[in-house]
Scaffold this motif. Sequence first.
Motif, PDB file in Angstrom:
ATOM      1  N   VAL A 181       0.815  -1.219   0.000  1.00  0.00           N
ATOM      2  CA  VAL A 181       0.000   0.000   0.000  1.00  0.00           C
ATOM      3  C   VAL A 181       0.844   1.262   0.000  1.00  0.00           C
ATOM      4  N   TYR A 238      -2.656   2.215   6.665  1.00  0.00           N
ATOM      5  CA  TYR A 238      -2.302   0.868   7.118  1.00  0.00           C
ATOM      6  C   TYR A 238      -3.444   0.221   7.884  1.00  0.00           C
ATOM      7  N   THR A 295      -6.150  -1.025   5.478  1.00  0.00           N
ATOM      8  CA  THR A 295      -5.826  -2.195   4.664  1.00  0.00           C
ATOM      9  C   THR A 295      -5.451  -3.427   5.473  1.00  0.00           C
ATOM     10  N   ASN A 296      -5.287  -3.283   6.781  1.00  0.00           N
ATOM     11  CA  ASN A 296      -4.839  -4.422   7.587  1.00  0.00           C
ATOM     12  C   ASN A 296      -5.802  -4.851   8.687  1.00  0.00           C
ATOM     13  N   ASN A 307     -13.534   3.385   5.503  1.00  0.00           N
ATOM     14  CA  ASN A 307     -12.738   3.269   4.280  1.00  0.00           C
ATOM     15  C   ASN A 307     -13.397   3.995   3.105  1.00  0.00           C
TER      16      ASN A 307
END
Length: 107
Positions: A3, A65, A68-69, A80
């Motif tokens: 990312v 981060y 996406t995690n 998001n």
Amino acid sequence: ADVLVARLAEKNGQRDVNGRLVPGHEKQVPFTYAQARFTHSAMGEPLDVALYRSAMSCGQLADLYRATNEPLTVGRFLENVVKAPSFTTMTVPPDPRKMYEKFCGAP
């Protein structure tokens, strides 16, 4: 794809006969970035590793981060969606000092 690497401001790709970069996803990533991203912190690690690691925990980069995690819950999904435009236009300087300054402020 990583990312952060996907958002590097400098693209390292192949050049055409006129010397212009051609579209592509080739980017050279410093080993110190990989150390910061995929290993635990350690005493005596290089300053660049510490700067990359610290930058990844600040501001919009930390938000990226997490987006996406973390597990995709309803709340995470909605967050998001709201943040997607800023993530799409985000650029990240490849230099660890500049990255730290951009996302964490002056040291």
